[in-house]
Enzyme design. Structure first.
Site, mmCIF file in Angstrom:
data_model
loop_
_atom_site.group_PDB
_atom_site.id
_atom_site.type_symbol
_atom_site.label_atom_id
_atom_site.label_comp_id
_atom_site.label_asym_id
_atom_site.label_seq_id
_atom_site.Cartn_x
_atom_site.Cartn_y
_atom_site.Cartn_z
ATOM 1 N N GLU A 44 -75.582 4.373 -25.247
ATOM 2 C CA GLU A 44 -76.391 4.653 -24.060
ATOM 3 C C GLU A 44 -76.453 6.140 -23.713
ATOM 4 O O GLU A 44 -77.425 6.597 -23.141
ATOM 5 C CB GLU A 44 -75.838 3.890 -22.845
ATOM 6 C CG GLU A 44 -75.858 2.387 -22.967
ATOM 7 C CD GLU A 44 -77.237 1.783 -22.773
ATOM 8 O OE1 GLU A 44 -78.155 2.487 -22.292
ATOM 9 O OE2 GLU A 44 -77.392 0.598 -23.122
ATOM 10 N N CYS A 53 -85.713 4.965 -19.551
ATOM 11 C CA CYS A 53 -85.248 4.579 -20.882
ATOM 12 C C CYS A 53 -86.456 4.286 -21.774
ATOM 13 O O CYS A 53 -87.591 4.272 -21.285
ATOM 14 C CB CYS A 53 -84.320 3.377 -20.779
ATOM 15 S SG CYS A 53 -85.166 1.825 -20.423
#
Length: 174
Positions: A44, A53
């Site tokens: 991440e 994202c």
């Protein structure tokens, strides 16, 4: 991994610092191991300012998309607290829908990692969770590479992450 080019200078935070805070302050709140935290954190990355994202979802810290996200810089402690809450949600899903309390640590960690990334609503009806419920662990672990797309697009980062999850999942089975 977020598009770093679009993130303001100085917005990168340290995954290892956040893991240290989590292990120091929240060990009794979560079951996931250091290996599981490192897998999620490395996949991440850590950004202390809101970003979108690859799926276009507003995100902060280490992949946190839940709750209110304000347009500001977040402290390491805030990021750690958010991450623990998100990890706890993924763990609850694994426990409730994938027989998590009976899973070995490495299988549990891999299941929590993918659940953290994909979400409980998709995972709880997945073939992988079905295999976990039937104690067909090798089959469950081998389902991980199938989850390598975001919005229908194959992502190299997900291919790498899923292989790491699969290898972690299989550790106790060899």
């Amino acid at each position: 991994m977020p598009n770093i080019a679009k993130i303001a200078t100085g917005a990168i935070c340290s995954v290892s610092v956040i893991i240290g805070i989590v292990l120091n302050d929240y060990t009794n709140d979560i079951r996931i191991s250091r290996a599981g935290l490192e897998l999620i954190g490395d996949a991440e990355s850590c950004i202390n300012q809101p970003y979108h994202c690859p799926a276009g979802i507003l995100t902060i810290g280490i992949g946190s998309t839940t709750g209110e996200i304000q347009p500001r810089k977040y402290s390491d402690d805030e990021i750690a607290r958010r991450w623990v809450n998100d990890i706890k949600s993924a763990e609850q899903c694994v426990n409730q829908y994938a027989n998590g309390k009976k899973l070995s640590q490495s299988i549990f960690d891999a299941a929590v990692s993918i659940t953290f990334n994909v979400g409980c609503s998709k995972m709880r009806v997945s073939t992988m969770y079905g295999y976990l419920n039937r104690a067909e662990y090798q089959k469950a672990c081998n389902e991980l590479p199938r989850w390598n797309k975001s919005n229908g697009k194959l992502l190299n980062g997900l291919i790498i992450r899923r292989e790491k999850e699969r290898l972690l999942c299989l550790i106790d089975l060899s």
